[in-house]
Design an enzyme around this catalytic site. Structure first.
Site, PDB file in Angstrom:
ATOM      1  N   SER A 182       0.833  -1.203   0.000  1.00 39.50           N
ATOM      2  CA  SER A 182       0.000   0.000   0.000  1.00 39.50           C
ATOM      3  C   SER A 182       0.872   1.259   0.000  1.00 39.50           C
ATOM      4  CB  SER A 182      -0.958  -0.036   1.198  1.00 39.50           C
ATOM      5  OG  SER A 182      -1.980   0.927   1.057  1.00 39.50           O
ATOM      6  N   ASP A 220      -5.797  -3.768  -2.403  1.00 35.37           N
ATOM      7  CA  ASP A 220      -4.821  -3.465  -1.366  1.00 35.37           C
ATOM      8  C   ASP A 220      -4.210  -4.727  -0.750  1.00 35.37           C
ATOM      9  OD1 ASP A 220      -3.857  -2.726   1.418  1.00 35.37           O
ATOM     10  OD2 ASP A 220      -4.426  -0.762   0.671  1.00 35.37           O
TER      11      ASP A 220
END
Length: 758
Positions: free
Chosen positions: A79, A225
Site C-alpha cells: 500500500s 490493497d
C-alpha cells in the site's frame, strides 16, 4: 533475483559456497565494497507497511537511514509502503522523495479540489448534483456501479511522476534496488507479489483499498490493497534478499468503545482488525538480527493526508530511537557514497516525442481526446509535468474511469501512448438528487430528482439526457446535445420540457393564493463553447402555459392555455470551485428573451436579465462573496412564467420565497463567512458562520405596492457535507419581516436568474 544466505548452523564450507553463489547473483553495489572485495555486512531488506497517509512516516525513516549511511539491498512494501518503497527503489534519494511528497497538493490529489475548473463548460452547467457525486450505470440490462467511491486518477498521476524514469524497467529486479509490491487477488483470496510489469501499476494495485479505489486488472487477476493479506511483508523481504530486515510499521491507539456503536464504524474497524492480525504475525517473526521500527501515530488517521509533514517527522523520530541498533548496518561514508552513485539516480528530464497515440478508446472518438492535448505533440520535448497536465484535461471530460499513459520505443524515438479507460458501468448513467427547504411559516418543500444520460450516441459525442423531478417544482424533460465539430466547440440541442410549479402570490406581505402554473414547450438551441469557462446559446422556443388556483380566494383570476413563442439568447461564464457555497471563482449568466406572434405565439414582450457573483478566499480560510443581479422588462407585459420573484434564503432571507413578484428588479448582496469547523480538509468541506447584507428593489409589482428599496441582514450557518450543502439562516428586512429558513441538498428555485448561481 532471489538470494538466501545460509541462516542455520551448516558447515563452514557450505556457508562459504552459499555466500559465493549469492554474491554472484546479487547487485554489484550491494554485494561488494568499493574496492571490489566481498562484502562482509549482511544483505538488508527494507520492509515498509501500509497505512494510508500515515505511511508518509516511511520517508522520515529513509532520511535517517541515509544519514546513517545504511545501504539497502532490496525493498518490499504494501500500500503506502509500496508507494514510498518503489520511489526509493527507483533511485530517488530520500531528501528528494521528501521534497516531492511535500510539494504534492493532497487536497487536489485526494480531495478532488480544483477538478471542476478543468471540466468542459457544458459539463459544469449540466452535471451539478448537490447531495452526492455518485452515479450508477445500466448495460445489457444489468445495474453496474463504479469500482471505487473515490477516483484514483490524480493519485495515479502522482505515482507516475514519482517513478517516471523507472517505468521503462519491467523487471523489478533490474531497478536500482530490487523491489516487490504486495497486493491481494480478490478472485482467489490470495496474496500476490508483484515482481514485474509497469511499476506505477504495481504501486496502484497495492494501495487499491476495496470500495474506496477501483481495483487493478492484471493478468486475469483483480488486484486490491495488499494489506488484507500482508500489511508488513517481512517474509517476502527475507525471501528476496534479506539476511536481516529493517521493518517499519505504524501504530495507533485502540478505539474507544463509544466510537464503535454504528454499523459503519464496525465495518471499518473489522478491516483494521484483519490487517492488524496479519501484521502482528510478521512482527513476531523478527529476529535479533533484524530491526523493527514502530512509529506511534497518535490521532492521525489513514486519510489525514493534510498531516503528511507531521507523519514524516514522526517517522524520523521513531528511527532515531533505533539509531544504535541501525548502526550495525552502516558502512563507511565513501563506501555508502559509491553505493548511492551506483544506483544511477537521475533526475527527470524532458522527453522528445516521435509520436503521440490515443489507444484503447472504444465509444469515445480518439480525435476528441487528442483535441484536449495542449503540450504533447509529435516533435515536442515535454516534461512529466506537462504530460500529466494534458492527461488531467482528458480525464476532466468525464467519460473515463481513469486515463493512463506510457512512453514506449527507443530513447531517440519515444512514443507517448495515452490510454483512456472508459467507464465500464456506462454508457447509460443515472444520478439521484434531493432537496429540502423549511420556512418559519410552517411550509416545507421537497425535491426528488433523477437524471439519465446516454453518452456518445454517435462519433461526435451526442448525449441524450432525461430528467424527472418531483416536488414543489415538478419537471419532465428530454434533450439531445449534439456537438457539430470534433472539438465540440459548436453544438445544437433540441429540448422538450413539461414543468409544473406551485407558486405563492402575496399582497403586501400576506399570502393570498397558491397557483399551479404549468408550461410545456419545445426548444432548440444553437451554441458555442469557449474552453472550460464560457458558453453562448441562441435558441427558439414554442409552447404554452396555463395557471389555476390551488388555494386562495375563488374570485382570483386563472389563466387559460396561452401560446408563447420566443427567441432566447443566453451566456454563461463559470470559474467557481463549487456550485454550492463556493470559496473562490466567478459566475456570470445573462439572458435576453423576445416573444412575438411568430409560430403562432399569443404574447408580445421582451426582457433582459443578468447576474454576477464573485467568491474570494481570505485569511484563515474565511470567504467573502459578492452577488449582483438585475432585470428589466423592455416592452410588453411579462406572462406569469416570465415574471421575476425575489425572497427566500438565497436572495432575501428575511422574506419568504416569491414574496416580491414583478417585471423588473435590481439586487446586491454580500456575505462574509467565518470558517468555524472542518468537516473534510482535503475536500474543502467546512462549516461557515456567515453575516449577510442585501439590498434590492422590485419594480412593477403585481400586488401594486409602491416601489421601494429594501435592505436586509441575516446570520447563517452552512457548509458542504456528504449529505449535500446545508444552510440555516435567520434574516430581517427593514419592512419589518423576519424569517428563519433552512435548506439541505438541491436548492428549491426562488424565481429569478439568481437561481443559476446555486
Amino acid at each position: 533475483m532471489r538470494c538466501c544466505l545460509p541462516r542455520s548452523r551448516f558447515s563452514a564450507l557450505v556457508a562459504l559456497c552459499g555466500a559465493i553463489v549469492c554474491a554472484a547473483r546479487a547487485s554489484p553495489a550491494a554485494a561488494q565494497a568499493v574496492d571490489g572485495s566481498p562484502a562482509t555486512r549482511p544483505h538488508v531488506a527494507l520492509v515498509l507497511a501500509g497505512g494510508g497517509a500515515k505511511g508518509a512516516a516511511h520517508i522520515g525513516v529513509l532520511r535517517v537511514l541515509d544519514e546513517l549511511h545504511i545501504p539497502v539491498d532490496c525493498v518490499v512494501g504494501t500500500s503506502m509502503g509500496a508507494l514510498v518503497g518503489a520511489v526509493y527503489a527507483s533511485g530517488i534519494p530520500p531528501p528528494d522523495i521528501e521534497s516531492a511528497v511535500l510539494e504534492v497538493d493532497w487536497g487536489r490529489v485526494v480531495g478532488g479540489q480544483g477538478r471542476r475548473d478543468r471540466m468542459p463548460i457544458q459539463r459544469k452547467l449540466t452535471a451539478a448534483t448537490y447531495t452526492n457525486s455518485f452515479e450508477v450505470g445500466v448495460r445489457k440490462r444489468q445495474l453496474l456501479m463504479p469500482g471505487g467511491l473515490v477516483g484514483a486518477q490524480e493519485i495515479e498521476q502522482v505515482i507516475r511522476a514519482l517513478v517516471a524514469r523507472a517505468r521503462q524497467t519491467s523487471d523489478f529486479d533490474q531497478l536500482p534496488i530490487p523491489f516487490r509490491a504486495v497486493a491481494t487477488d480478490m478472485l482467489h483470496g490470495e496474496m500476490v507479489v508483484l515482481a514485474n510489469g509497469d511499476l506505477s501499476q504495481a504501486m496502484r494495485a497495492s494501495m487499491a483499498l476495496p470500495g474506496v479505489f477501483a481495483p487493478v486488472e492484471r493478468d486475469g487477476r483483480i488486484l486490491s490493497d495488499g494489506g488484507m493479506m500482508r500489511n508488513l511483508p517481512v517474509d517476502i523481504g527475507r525471501t528476496l534478499c534479506g539476511d536481516a530486515v529493517i521493518a517499519v510499521w505504524m501504530s495507533s491507539p485502540p478505539p474507544k468503545p463509544e466510537s464503535l456503536e454504528s454499523a459503519l464504524s464496525l465495518v471499518t474497524r473489522s478491516l483494521d482488525v484483519m490487517i492488524g492480525a496479519n501484521e502482528r504475525a510478521q512482527i513476531e517473526s523478527l529476529t535479533p538480527r533484524d530491526v523493527g521500527i514502530e512509529v506511534p501515530m497518535g490521532t492521525m488517521g489513514t486519510g489525514d493526508f493534510e498531516r503528511v509533514p507531521e507523519a514524516i517527522a514522526l517517522g524520523r523520530a521513531a528511527a532515531e530511537m533505533r539509531r544504535e541498533e541501525l548502526l550495525k548496518f552502516a558502512v563507511p561514508e565513501d563506501e555508502y557514497r559509491a553505493w548511492a552513485q551506483s544506483l544511477g539516480r537521475a533526475s527527470a528530464a524532458e522527453t522528445a516525442l516521435a509520436d503521440v497515440r490515443i489507444v484503447g478508446a472504444d465509444r469515445v472518438e480518439p480525435e476528441y481526446v487528442r483535441a484536449q492535448l495542449e503540450n504533447v505533440a509529435p516533435g515536442a520535448s515535454v516534461s512529466t509535468t506537462e504530460i500529466a497536465a494534458d492527461v488531467e484535461r482528458v480525464y476532466a471530460l468525464g467519460d473515463f474511469e481513469r486515463v493512463e499513459y506510457a512512453l514506449t520505443g527507443p530513447e531517440d524515438a519515444r512514443v507517448l501512448e495515452i490510454a483512456p479507460v472508459e467507464k465500464p458501468w456506462g454508457p447509460n448513467f443515472f444520478r439521484a438528487d434531493l432537496g429540502l427547504a423549511a420556512y418559519e411559516a410552517g411550509d416545507m418543500f421537497a425535491i426528488l430528482r433523477a437524471d439519465h444520460d446516454r453518452t456518445w450516441v454517435n462519433s461526435r459525442g451526442g448525449r441524450w439526457h432525461n430528467a424527472l423531478q418531483l416536488g414543489r417544482q415538478s419537471i419532465a424533460t428530454t434533450d439531445f446535445y449534439q456537438p457539430i465539430d470534433v472539438r465540440q466547440r459548436f453544438f445544437v440541442q433540441p429540448i422538450v420540457l413539461f414543468q409544473e410549479n406551485r407558486e405563492d402570490v402575496y399582497l403586501d406581505g400576506d399570502r393570498v393564493a397558491r397557483y399551479d402554473v404549468r408550461e410545456a414547450y419545445g426548444h432548440v438551441d444553437f451554441g458555442a463553447n469557449f474552453g472550460t469557462r464560457a458558453q453562448v446559446r441562441l435558441g427558439f422556443r414554442r409552447g404554452s402555459y396555463d395557471a389555476t388556483i390551488d388555494t386562495g380566494i375563488p374570485a382570483l383570476p386563472e389563466i387559460d392555455r396561452t401560446n408563447d413563442a420566443s427567441m432566447q439568447w443566453r451566456v454563461s461564464y463559470d470559474t467557481r470551485d463549487s456550485v454550492a457555497l463556493p470559496t473562490h471563482g466567478s459566475f456570470m449568466a445573462a439572458r435576453y428573451v423576445r416573444s412575438g406572434d411568430w409560430l403562432g405565439g399569443d404574447e408580445h414582450y421582451s426582457v433582459i436579465e443578468s447576474v454576477f457573483t464573485k467568491a474570494m478566499q481570505v485569511r484563515g480560510g474565511d470567504s467573502l462573496n459578492l452577488v449582483l443581479g438585475g432585470a428589466n422588462e423592455i416592452d410588453g407585459d411579462l406572462p406569469i412564467t416570465q415574471q421575476i420573484e425575489l425572497g427566500g434564503i438565497r436572495t432575501f432571507p428575511g422574506l419568504r420565497p416569491g414574496e416580491l413578484r414583478g417585471d423588473s428588479y435590481w439586487f446586491a448582496g454580500t456575505e462574509y463567512g467565518w470558517r468555524v469547523a472542518e468537516l473534510s480538509p482535503l475536500s474543502g468541506r467546512a462549516i461557515y458562520a456567515g453575516l449577510r447584507f442585501q439590498a434590492g428593489e422590485m419594480r412593477d409589482r403585481i400586488d401594486g405596492t409602491p416601489e421601494e428599496v429594501l435592505y436586509g441582514i441575516s446570520g447563517s450557518l452552512g457548509g458542504r457535507t456528504p449529505l449535500g450543502p446545508f444552510l440555516l439562516s435567520l434574516g430581517y428586512v427593514d419592512n419589518g419581516s423576519w424569517q428563519l429558513q433552512f435548506t439541505l441538498g438541491r436548492p428549491v428555485a426562488e424565481g429569478s436568474l439568481l437561481d443559476a448561481i446555486q
